[in-house]
Write a protein that holds these residues in place. Structure first.
Motif, short mmCIF file in Angstrom:
data_model
loop_
_atom_site.label_atom_id
_atom_site.label_comp_id
_atom_site.label_asym_id
_atom_site.label_seq_id
_atom_site.Cartn_x
_atom_site.Cartn_y
_atom_site.Cartn_z
N ALA A 116 -3.35 27.58 41.31
CA ALA A 116 -3.69 28.79 42.05
C ALA A 116 -4.94 29.46 41.48
CB ALA A 116 -2.51 29.76 42.05
N ILE A 176 -10.57 27.28 47.37
CA ILE A 176 -9.42 27.50 48.26
C ILE A 176 -8.62 26.21 48.24
CG2 ILE A 176 -8.74 27.82 50.67
CD1 ILE A 176 -11.47 29.31 51.00
N ASN A 193 -1.20 29.13 52.14
CA ASN A 193 -2.45 28.67 52.76
C ASN A 193 -3.29 29.86 53.22
OD1 ASN A 193 -1.72 26.06 52.35
ND2 ASN A 193 -1.10 25.65 54.47
N GLN A 205 -3.32 32.55 49.57
CA GLN A 205 -3.67 32.00 48.25
C GLN A 205 -2.97 32.75 47.12
OE1 GLN A 205 -6.28 29.21 47.62
NE2 GLN A 205 -5.22 28.89 49.56
#
Lengths: 585, 354, 585, 354
Positions: free
Chosen positions: D282, D287, D319, D322
């Motif tokens: 993460a 992205i 998605n 994030q």
């Protein structure tokens, strides 16, 4: 009157129940310290004890050890006084009678151990004599190895005396038998007593282990009865001791007793992993009903013999679908199978045709060949086909067909070369049926309903109950309607049985087919009929069968949840699961 | 509260027991009447201390009761079945044989002579007054004589010849148990304990002593019931007997017990039970001894096989010293098994262990 | 070279051994955390690890999951480097080879589960390829229900992955199979995790239970191998799952592999509680040796067929004593029995004739009748009696005799009416043998020694080894002396086998009878010969057989303690228990 | 210390893998060249935020590599097998069809257009320069275009038409993994990671962005190896890609994976594994999104059946946002099973659980 004991579940001849003391005890189980012995009259006069709701009081007794002459027993036998609380009478096979107690303690139990015939004869004699819902107590002999069979033979309560004694002697017990501690290098058990090093394992530990093993086995047995699979468990477990194997076989041979206690169907899978499976009650029942009750409604087309399939019901399996693609329904399909024998296509859903799982190695034993051939021959003698198309593999099957048809004037066409699903075999099958008429779907479905009716209610029932049959629903969820459009019965796909409506019940009552009749007291049943509300019940009623009930106030139809003898002789428990009822004015 | 006195017909019951025991008797034939059934030398603890003894089992024509049926544990009938009785001469010949054996085997005459017949020496139909007088005379040089009899036959005049011969005289009575119900139903013996007490009073008044014989473990009793029965019986018999002999059951041929035993319905008492009874009654005011016949064999009193000899030896020690400490010195893993049997055996599961 | 694994015991195809790590592990057992995986070459390059004496190092591997095409496997397979310490190579059924490691890890084990044929074929293929004394590791599939069969099929090490995973999913495992926790009302087990109330039993407890059950089962399996009774255990245990039953049957059908691993005798009882007993290796071996090796030495007297007895050896039983009292040894007694078939009187002591215990109900199954009839027929075809006196009960036995003699020119006299020990039957037996000569005791004893020699060493051995036979000792403790009075052999009463002396060994070596020959290195054996000292050994040598050994320095006789293939291919362990040896100059 | 570099012949291995995958391809036939293989509307997270998207999978005659053998997990070859290529007109007709669908189904034109071919849009043999120019013109009114390609075909001149049309342009590269060994042996893809890095540099220099596609769980890797491979790959790809799409394997027809799957040798990744990878990456500077195809089905990424929808929803949330916190809100009993698989699955016992 067995106020303090109730049978909750039945699994063939085995029962699971509850001894209703202040703290209830699950059966089959240990009586433990709940037994209050009022004492032996051999040693002293005894006063009749007061009942104690926390204890099962053993009434003053004069027990007869093994070898006591029968005339001495009848001379010295004592009566069983009635007390206010749970009570048990001590009985011997010679003196046993219905004494009105909640439980019966069998004397001289040591005679049963190691003797298959004595065990089966004695326990069944006693069970036949005492009320069905009385508890049978057998003291001093239970081991992890034999308690499953004891439960199967109808014993409800045991104790851990044998396990404890064996432990003090360094005999290590498990469900496979007994070994001497000094012969063991490791302890094959998960109980706490067995987790230390072998060298530190004492006889006191052995006592703890033995008792733990017995308790675990009893839980296992109860769990099996609950699931309806005690016979499956014993099928393997008894093999560890020849006398237990012999006892199981002898039990299988006890015709009426076992048959009455065999359910028409049950939810669990039937495992067929030994040849004894061929003769076990659930299998024998199917074979006998096919032999005695089935009527062939397709005598103008050939008989198509095919091997059974691993997938069930057979018709849904890949192989059977290919057979029918080739045969295009131009013959009456009957499957050959061990352990069932012959399964006409109409009965593919019917228990246990849809519910068995056999160990398959592709080779047949001589016993299987003979038994299946005998069942096929009986079938052929009672049906009337113009000819046979035998679409079966060479190994075993062909021999069966030859033996069954030998001396019969019935042409047989073999259509398999290699494997039955090979292209050549399937083409041969198609060719062999050239020119035969096609069985229509509806015709097949009608025949299915009628054949199940025959199977379930008796020969001829298919025509008697479903005289002018109209079908409704999509196979296998079929309903049978009469000419007025009233529903008579529904096919239960899970078990391949019929559930009758009230109209169906009336049709049955008015037919010449023998009914399973229960006479009840003057009340309106709701949901279920309990045993004390039953006046008379036919002894032939099996668990799962449709029963008609009738009393001064009500008529109706339901499903038996105990067998007929139990219905008449029990004072507790649900006897009939009521489906439909109507008042009588 | 009501008594659960079983409503059976006693006559029926007696018949049934006699039928059961009698069926077995009918198989046998008698022996040579000029030979004693058996005779042996031993040592016995008497009120005067440890003494040498000569035991003679006379063949007197046998127990009348046995001919009707007999006791459930007794097989002696097979050895003495001359229904017409045995003559004076024959009986004296038996005594003579015993004396010859004694002379051969012993350094001198035994202090104590013990006369048994598996019946009653004091029953005139078995042993006449004339014979008894001759016997008393024969053994007048001894210290003590012990004479087996049923309680019915104990009278002062019958004891007189022995007492007059200067012998310390003991009547030996097979009481078996102080419990009339057990004696009647489980042993099938017909007299009551009251009759024994009366006979003992007669004997003691006449100057004789009483030796009581008790049975450890009749059929139909559990191991613990048998122990309790023996302990209570010893306590009650000690009131009139100076010596008590505790006989643990041995399975004899052609007895009802043997029938049970064959079918797995009877186990002879544990030797631990013998020790337990002796231990628990060590403080009664009587000599209590036990001589287990066939100890360690399957048909006799036995433990696990490992410890039988040790325990038998301890019992022998106790017989001589009357000191229960001897039992503290023996132990075996099978004690735990025996204790479990005591705790758990009931008549409806017996025998719990073989 | 398997430096770090040793097979300690063999029980048929099963083995018990030890993984010799710093802390040794008993096998069959769990590898647990002793496995050090050097990693998959699919994911990364790996360095060859250093060996660790505390761990079984799995060499860098490229395992092939199920479905990997064979050509891809052979292209992608990797070599097994040699390391300094216990090592295991990952192999697939396609790539397996002798790689010189201590252990072999089978890839794609999931394919074996539920598939009897795949399990048996795969494991036996692998076992045939890897050295006999290498450990076979199968990961991820062991359950309490299948681990016994895995061990029987030659698996040495497993893990508890499956048990743990099943636990996390609420699948409750025991030696009878699997149940869903939510279907259980009670827990049928003695392990600590199962002692609390059902309602509080979590999936974490289920993991603990499953692992405890697997560990206990492995201890049970090891204990059974130690006792030589794993087959007895499986005989019952596999019945709980059809595919395990099928696997056991398929194993029985694996001729050479099983036969080589079947001991000539063993100390434990052989239980015969299912029809599969008729075909199990120990039974098939006896039947085959009787059929192929036995010579009848009493062809001038009638054949007396009698039923077997529960007491063993038969001749000591009450019934057989009564038969011989009536027959007065005027016929050659042969017993008919399930599962063995025919037992000539000379072989009554010979394993397993004296060592089996069958479930007896008095009725014969069709398979039993056919198998025993076939064995009797073979026997009759190879012997030469003037006639048969069939002193057998009507039920089953008579049918056997009829089938066996049908079409043969061999008169049969039936002498049983009612029971064979009835007075009438015994008189008829006596009468039927009127005028026949009596077999003398010594004649019988000579024949016994010779028949056992035939059985043990091959047809004709009885005459070849014992040309001019002098007897010594009292039956059954017989010794065979030659014409010089030198002892050749002694009969071992417990197993009914012959133990040869050095003189006997020479006689065997010089005879035309095929010997079981072992070639050893240049040393003088004392007590036993270890596998590394063996150069060659015949693959037909079975455990328990007499073997001749010979090397540059010694000649002698002993008893095989491993089978021939194992002798040649093992690097550890006792191969021959030496009885007598002599130096060669 | 010696390296255990397997001594196999790489050519052999390639042949074997191609033989294995190729056997399966040969079963198939092509489709209608004037219809795109598939087209759909969606929402995508772009460097500029959440945007509407139009995805078009062009039938360009398909992947050349697939014709030789192809990737072990890829089944798209079956959908694009016009070995001679597809004409300019046909390709534009495909675009036209996609635009018509968009017009029917959407409120307005999508912000982002994504062009895939299961091959390379930048390969002139698949899509000619003329066609690419026409496409760029067609979509000049959009915000962003994403173009699938193998790294080999990324050159400044091929990107020019799109960049000149004012489109933010991303090259989408099926990198699968940063691990060359895995890509070669387990995926059967022929380029190295170095080639990807070089292509990315070219693209970035030309003013285009890079979108990397990674595979979660190629065949022959265990569940935990697959997670580690994906995490490491994301970390390395983030160095040059602004967006990474993680594709958990779905068992497609006629692939090597399907062969394994049928025989029980392959299990698609757990949805927990997708969450685990997203959670662990993460904080990378890119992205990272994942759109599990066939989630919850036996052939697609799945958990126990109870929690599949919940976990799939959490991945969808991630998605868009994030934010790894979304994974803290889902749990199921099967997590323990999955954890056990991670701990215990090895390639020699896989799949440990189905």
């Amino acid at each position: 009157m067995t106020e303090y004991f109730e049978v909750l579940d039945r699994d063939g001849p085995a029962r699971r129940g509850e001894l209703r003391l202040t703290e209830p005890r699950a059966t089959p189980g240990l009586v433990g310290d709940t037994l209050a012995d009022a004492g032996s009259l051999w040693a002293a006069d005894r006063t009749v004890p007061e009942g104690d709701p926390a204890k099962l009081t053993v009434l003053p007794h004069r027990a007869f050890p093994a070898g006591t002459p029968a005339d001495l027993q009848s001379a010295m036998d004592v009566p069983a006084p009635e007390i206010d609380g749970p009570s048990a009478a001590v009985v011997s096979p010679e003196t046993v009678a219905d004494l009105g107690t909640d439980a019966y303690v069998l004397s001289a139990p040591g005679q049963l151990v190691g003797h298959a015939r004595a065990l089966v004869e004695t326990l069944l004699d006693v069970r036949r004599t005492i009320p069905d819902d009385a508890a049978l107590v057998v003291s001093g002999i239970a081991t992890p190895a034999n308690v499953g069979l004891l439960a199967y033979a109808g014993v409800d309560l045991v104790d851990d005396h044998r396990a404890v004694l064996a432990g003090t002697e360094g005999r290590y017990l498990d469900s496979t038998g007994e070994t001497f501690l000094e012969d063991r290098a490791e302890l094959g058990c998960a109980c706490p007593a067995c987790q230390g090093p072998r060298a530190e394992f004492t006889r006191a530990d052995c006592v703890d282990h033995n008792v733990a093993a017995l308790r675990a086995e009893l839980r296992r047995v109860r769990e099996r009865i609950r699931a309806g699979t005690l016979r499956e468990y014993l099928e393997g477990q008894v093999r560890h001791e020849p006398w237990l194997t012999a006892a199981l076989r002898r039990l299988d041979q006890e015709g009426t007793y076992l048959r009455e206690r065999t359910p028409l169907f049950r939810g669990s899978e039937l495992l067929a992993t030994t040849e004894d499976s061929l003769f076990r009650p659930a299998v024998a029942q199917f074979a006998d009903r096919v032999a005695e009750r089935y009527t062939n409604r397709f005598s103008d087309v050939p008989l198509l013999l095919v091997p059974c399939s691993a997938g069930k019901p057979y018709s849904d399996s890949k192989s059977h679908r290919r057979f029918q693609e080739a045969a295009r329904y131009r013959a009456h399909k009957v499957s050959l199978t061990s352990p069932l024998g012959v399964v006409p296509q109409e009965l593919e859903l019917t228990y246990p045709a849809q519910h068995y799982d056999a160990a398959v190695t592709g080779s047949w034993s001589e016993t299987e060949i003979q038994v299946v051939a005998d069942r096929l021959r009986t079938y052929l003698e009672r049906t009337d086909y113009p000819r046979i198309v035998a679409h079966v593999p060479e190994d075993g099957y062909r021999e069966i067909v030859e033996r069954a048809t030998s001396g019969m004037d019935l042409p047989v066409t073999d259509t398999v070369s290699g494997h039955p699903t090979d292209g050549d075999s399937l083409s041969a099958l198609g060719e062999a049926l050239e020119g035969e008429r096609t069985i229509r779907v509806e015709e097949k479905e009608r025949a299915t309903l009628r054949a199940i009716a025959d199977y379930q209610f008796g020969a001829g029932a298919g025509e008697e109950l479903f005289d002018e049959l109209t079908l409704q629903g999509r196979y296998p969820r079929l309903q049978a309607l009469d000419s007025d459009g009233d529903q008579l019965a529904a096919l239960v796909p899970q078990y391949g049985t019929l559930a009758l409506t009230l109209a169906g019940a009336h049709a049955w009552a008015e037919s010449s087919i023998e009914t399973k009749h229960v006479e009840i007291d003057a009340f309106q049943p709701h949901g279920s009929i309990l045993a004390p509300g039953i006046r008379t019940a036919e002894s032939s009623i099996q668990v799962g069968e449709e029963v008609l009930f009738e009393g001064p106030q009500a008529f109706g139809i339901g499903r038996a949840t105990m067998h007929g003898t139990a219905m008449e002789r029990s004072t507790r428990g649900e006897a009939v699961d009521v489906r439909h009822t109507e008042p009588i004015d | 509260m009501a008594e659960s006195r079983p409503e059976y017909d006693y006559g029926n019951h007696l018949d049934a027991l006699n039928r059961a025991t009698g069926r077995l008797r009918s198989r046998h034939e008698g022996g040579d009447p000029t030979q004693p059934t058996r005779t042996w030398l031993d040592e016995d603890l008497t009120p005067d201390g440890l003494r040498s003894s000569l035991t003679i089992i006379l063949d007197t024509g046998g127990c009348r009761w046995a001919r009707a049926g007999g006791c459930t544990m007794c097989g002696y009938v097979s050895e003495s079945e001359n229904a017409e009785g045995v003559s004076h001469e024959a009986l004296l010949a038996q005594i003579e044989t015993a004396l010859e054996r004694e002379a051969e085997q012993a350094d001198g005459p035994a202090d104590v002579v013990k006369l048994y017949s598996s019946g009653s020496i004091l029953d005139d139909r078995e042993v006449g007054p004339e014979t008894r007088a001759a016997i008393a005379e024969t053994f007048a040089d001894r210290e003590r004589i012990v004479i087996e009899t049923l309680p019915d036959f104990v009278t002062a005049d019958r004891l007189e010849p022995f007492l007059e011969a200067g012998l310390a005289t003991d009547v030996a009575v097979g009481i078996e148990t102080a419990n009339d119900r057990v004696r009647r139903d489980a042993v099938n013996k017909y007299f009551d304990f009251e009759a024994v007490e009366e006979a003992a009073a007669v004997a003691r008044e006449a100057g004789a002593g009483v030796k009581g014989y008790l049975l450890l473990k009749p059929p139909f009793l559990t191991e613990s019931e048998a122990i309790e029965d023996a302990v209570e019986s010893i306590e009650r018999v000690a009131a009139f007997a100076h010596t008590i002999s505790l006989n643990p059951t041995t399975v004899m041929e052609d007895t009802l017990i043997e029938e049970l035993y064959y079918d797995g319905g009877y186990r002879p008492p544990w030797l631990w039970s013998v020790a337990e009874v002796l231990n628990r009654t060590a403080d009664v005011d009587a000599i209590v001894v036990s001589d287990p016949v066939g100890a360690g064999s399957d048909r006799g009193p036995h433990n696990c096989g490992e410890c039988d000899e040790t325990v038998e030896r301890a019992i022998g020690d106790f017989n001589r010293r009357q000191d229960p400490a001897v039992f503290g010195e023996v132990s075996c893993a099978c004690e735990r098994t025996w204790e479990t049997v005591l705790e758990r055996e009931q008549s409806y599961n017996m025998p719990l262990e073989r």
